[in-house]
Design a protein around this motif. Structure first.
Motif, mmCIF file in Angstrom:
data_model
loop_
_atom_site.group_PDB
_atom_site.id
_atom_site.type_symbol
_atom_site.label_atom_id
_atom_site.label_comp_id
_atom_site.label_asym_id
_atom_site.label_seq_id
_atom_site.Cartn_x
_atom_site.Cartn_y
_atom_site.Cartn_z
ATOM 1 N N GLN A 121 -1.143 16.391 -0.848
ATOM 2 C CA GLN A 121 -0.017 17.072 -1.485
ATOM 3 C C GLN A 121 1.314 16.480 -1.043
ATOM 4 O OE1 GLN A 121 -0.295 21.295 -0.881
ATOM 5 N NE2 GLN A 121 -2.073 21.516 -2.227
ATOM 6 N N SER A 122 1.330 15.910 0.175
ATOM 7 C CA SER A 122 2.567 15.321 0.673
ATOM 8 C C SER A 122 2.282 14.103 1.532
ATOM 9 C CB SER A 122 3.353 16.354 1.490
ATOM 10 O OG SER A 122 4.560 15.800 1.984
ATOM 11 N N VAL A 123 2.878 12.982 1.155
ATOM 12 C CA VAL A 123 2.821 11.735 1.924
ATOM 13 C C VAL A 123 4.236 11.484 2.451
ATOM 14 C CG1 VAL A 123 2.446 9.241 1.825
ATOM 15 C CG2 VAL A 123 0.945 10.781 0.547
ATOM 16 N N PRO A 124 4.409 11.194 3.738
ATOM 17 C CA PRO A 124 5.764 11.048 4.296
ATOM 18 C C PRO A 124 6.485 9.797 3.804
ATOM 19 C CG PRO A 124 4.122 10.444 5.925
ATOM 20 C CD PRO A 124 3.369 11.033 4.772
ATOM 21 N N ARG A 125 7.800 9.881 3.807
ATOM 22 C CA ARG A 125 8.614 8.719 3.480
ATOM 23 C C ARG A 125 8.310 7.589 4.441
ATOM 24 N NH1 ARG A 125 13.121 6.156 5.201
ATOM 25 N NH2 ARG A 125 13.557 7.665 6.856
ATOM 26 N N GLY A 126 8.188 6.382 3.914
ATOM 27 C CA GLY A 126 7.934 5.222 4.749
ATOM 28 C C GLY A 126 6.471 4.908 4.953
ATOM 29 N N ALA A 127 5.577 5.766 4.453
ATOM 30 C CA ALA A 127 4.148 5.526 4.632
ATOM 31 C C ALA A 127 3.742 4.225 3.944
ATOM 32 C CB ALA A 127 3.345 6.687 4.071
ATOM 33 N N VAL A 128 3.020 3.388 4.662
ATOM 34 C CA VAL A 128 2.511 2.123 4.122
ATOM 35 C C VAL A 128 1.055 2.359 3.742
ATOM 36 C CG1 VAL A 128 2.040 -0.310 4.616
ATOM 37 C CG2 VAL A 128 4.079 0.800 5.562
ATOM 38 N N ALA A 129 0.701 1.997 2.517
ATOM 39 C CA ALA A 129 -0.599 2.407 2.009
ATOM 40 C C ALA A 129 -1.258 1.325 1.159
ATOM 41 C CB ALA A 129 -0.430 3.683 1.184
ATOM 42 N N ILE A 130 -2.561 1.518 0.951
ATOM 43 C CA ILE A 130 -3.374 0.604 0.154
ATOM 44 C C ILE A 130 -4.123 1.399 -0.907
ATOM 45 C CG2 ILE A 130 -5.424 -0.894 0.178
ATOM 46 C CD1 ILE A 130 -4.631 -1.782 2.991
ATOM 47 N N ALA A 131 -4.177 0.845 -2.119
ATOM 48 C CA ALA A 131 -5.009 1.397 -3.187
ATOM 49 C C ALA A 131 -5.563 0.220 -3.973
ATOM 50 C CB ALA A 131 -4.211 2.319 -4.100
ATOM 51 N N ASP A 132 -6.888 0.064 -3.931
ATOM 52 C CA ASP A 132 -7.523 -1.091 -4.558
ATOM 53 C C ASP A 132 -6.926 -2.362 -3.949
ATOM 54 O OD1 ASP A 132 -9.187 0.529 -6.230
ATOM 55 O OD2 ASP A 132 -7.416 0.921 -7.453
ATOM 56 N N ARG A 133 -6.397 -3.262 -4.767
ATOM 57 C CA ARG A 133 -5.826 -4.494 -4.222
ATOM 58 C C ARG A 133 -4.293 -4.466 -4.244
ATOM 59 N NH1 ARG A 133 -8.233 -10.100 -5.510
ATOM 60 N NH2 ARG A 133 -7.170 -10.401 -3.494
ATOM 61 N N GLN A 134 -3.757 -3.236 -4.237
ATOM 62 C CA GLN A 134 -2.314 -3.069 -4.177
ATOM 63 C C GLN A 134 -1.926 -2.417 -2.846
ATOM 64 O OE1 GLN A 134 -0.767 -1.973 -8.499
ATOM 65 N NE2 GLN A 134 -2.386 -0.598 -7.847
ATOM 66 N N THR A 135 -0.703 -2.692 -2.422
ATOM 67 C CA THR A 135 -0.159 -2.024 -1.253
ATOM 68 C C THR A 135 1.276 -1.625 -1.570
ATOM 69 O OG1 THR A 135 0.165 -2.179 1.161
ATOM 70 C CG2 THR A 135 0.653 -4.154 -0.128
ATOM 71 N N ALA A 136 1.791 -0.626 -0.858
ATOM 72 C CA ALA A 136 3.126 -0.116 -1.159
ATOM 73 C C ALA A 136 3.668 0.662 0.027
ATOM 74 C CB ALA A 136 3.081 0.779 -2.399
ATOM 75 N N VAL A 137 4.978 0.936 -0.043
ATOM 76 C CA VAL A 137 5.648 1.793 0.928
ATOM 77 C C VAL A 137 6.227 2.971 0.149
ATOM 78 C CG1 VAL A 137 7.428 1.964 2.702
ATOM 79 C CG2 VAL A 137 6.282 -0.231 2.303
ATOM 80 N N TYR A 138 5.849 4.191 0.527
ATOM 81 C CA TYR A 138 6.373 5.372 -0.159
ATOM 82 C C TYR A 138 7.870 5.514 0.141
ATOM 83 C CZ TYR A 138 1.803 7.186 -1.594
ATOM 84 O OH TYR A 138 0.576 7.363 -2.197
ATOM 85 N N PRO A 139 8.716 5.521 -0.900
ATOM 86 C CA PRO A 139 10.162 5.583 -0.671
ATOM 87 C C PRO A 139 10.671 6.980 -0.319
ATOM 88 C CG PRO A 139 9.693 5.533 -3.010
ATOM 89 C CD PRO A 139 8.377 5.352 -2.318
ATOM 90 N N ALA A 140 9.867 7.991 -0.600
ATOM 91 C CA ALA A 140 10.252 9.370 -0.308
ATOM 92 C C ALA A 140 8.987 10.199 -0.136
ATOM 93 C CB ALA A 140 11.104 9.943 -1.437
ATOM 94 N N SER A 141 9.125 11.355 0.480
ATOM 95 C CA SER A 141 7.980 12.243 0.617
ATOM 96 C C SER A 141 7.527 12.692 -0.768
ATOM 97 C CB SER A 141 8.378 13.463 1.456
ATOM 98 O OG SER A 141 7.300 14.372 1.543
ATOM 99 N N SER A 142 6.226 12.554 -1.043
ATOM 100 C CA SER A 142 5.707 12.883 -2.365
ATOM 101 C C SER A 142 4.191 13.021 -2.304
ATOM 102 C CB SER A 142 6.084 11.780 -3.371
ATOM 103 O OG SER A 142 5.379 10.583 -3.078
ATOM 104 N N PRO A 143 3.581 13.608 -3.317
ATOM 105 C CA PRO A 143 2.119 13.599 -3.381
ATOM 106 C C PRO A 143 1.627 12.159 -3.505
ATOM 107 C CG PRO A 143 3.051 15.206 -4.914
ATOM 108 C CD PRO A 143 4.185 14.352 -4.435
ATOM 109 N N GLY A 144 0.390 11.912 -3.067
ATOM 110 C CA GLY A 144 -0.128 10.548 -3.176
ATOM 111 C C GLY A 144 -1.577 10.459 -2.754
ATOM 112 N N GLY A 145 -2.282 9.504 -3.336
ATOM 113 C CA GLY A 145 -3.699 9.347 -3.043
ATOM 114 C C GLY A 145 -4.076 7.996 -2.487
ATOM 115 N N TRP A 146 -3.088 7.257 -1.963
ATOM 116 C CA TRP A 146 -3.378 5.948 -1.393
ATOM 117 C C TRP A 146 -3.807 6.099 0.063
ATOM 118 C CZ3 TRP A 146 -0.256 1.209 -3.369
ATOM 119 C CH2 TRP A 146 -0.113 1.279 -4.765
ATOM 120 N N ASN A 147 -4.458 5.076 0.586
ATOM 121 C CA ASN A 147 -4.920 5.052 1.973
ATOM 122 C C ASN A 147 -3.772 4.682 2.908
ATOM 123 O OD1 ASN A 147 -8.135 5.085 1.628
ATOM 124 N ND2 ASN A 147 -7.261 3.779 0.033
#
Length: 229
Positions: free
Chosen positions: A160-186
């Motif tokens: 329901q909530s992923v913190p701002r700055g979280a670095v994550a992986i989904a399939d062959r993509q990676t990203a940094v969450y720019p703000a607190s938000s819901p999310g399903g990445w690793n």
């Protein structure tokens, strides 16, 4: 015009240019180069450009031009594109505090892949990633391609909530969450870098076509740089 490129109508005052059949660093670099060219050639005719993995959406002012004229400008820009390689684009370094404390899924990802947590960190941080697209939220940059050794599907139940700055992986993509938000990445770490700041002169540190490298930092450096846990 290159054989791999084609133009389609995308609305009353919009055209979409496809530059390849699938995403790759080379195709993403061509998308960026075409956008740079069209900003110059279309000038005040242009309303907006929206890049994606292998395409570019061109929005134009129908009171200043028409579909035929804009198509011709696009074709001319495609013909004049220089030879583009994956090494083109600005290199941006993003600091990351990798740890089970900052990345809730780091240990489970390592176990599922038969790796140590340090091996996951090394694999994730040893290569450059291309910014393919920015979407979902302002500053959310989709980066690829993640090494197959650590690629992992999205979580079956998103948080329901992923913190701002979280670095994550989904399939062959990676990203940094720019703000607190819901999310399903690793989640594998956290960065103190602000990926979106509407008050800054440059609101986002990365843009489509840029190259990104993640730089491991320790807990103390993460906190000193403004990160929070």
């Amino acid at each position: 015009m290159p054989k791999s490129a084609h133009i389609q109508c995308a609305g009353e005052a919009a055209l979409i240019v496809y530059l390849g059949d699938e995403s790759s660093p080379e195709v993403a670099a061509r998308v960026q180069a075409l956008g740079d060219s069209l900003r110059q050639s279309l000038g005040t005719i242009l309303v907006d450009l929206i890049p994606s993995y292998a395409s570019l959406l061109v929005l134009y002012d129908p009171l200043r031009s028409d579909r035929y004229h804009v198509s011709q400008r696009i074709r001319a820009s495609l013909e004049d594109l220089p030879v583009i390689t994956a090494s083109n684009g600005r290199l941006v370094e993003i600091p990351v505090y990798y740890s089970p404390e900052s990345g809730e899924d780091l240990e489970s990802l390592a176990i599922s892949k038969g790796l140590s947590t340090q091996e996951v960190i090394d694999i994730h941080s040893e290569q450059e990633y291309r910014v393919y697209a920015i979407g979902f939220a302002p500053g959310f940059a989709y980066l690829g391609d993640v090494d197959t050794r650590i690629a992992a599907p999205r979580l079956s139940t998103p948080r329901q909530s992923v913190p701002r700055g979280a670095v994550a992986i989904a399939d062959r993509q990676t990203a940094v969450y720019p703000a607190s938000s819901p999310g399903g990445w690793n989640l594998i770490g956290r960065s103190p870098l602000k990926m979106f700041d509407p008050l800054a002169k440059e609101p986002m540190p990365v843009h489509v076509g840029d190259r990104v490298r993640f730089t491991p930092i320790g807990r103390a450096d993460f906190l000193a740089a403004g990160g929070s846990l």
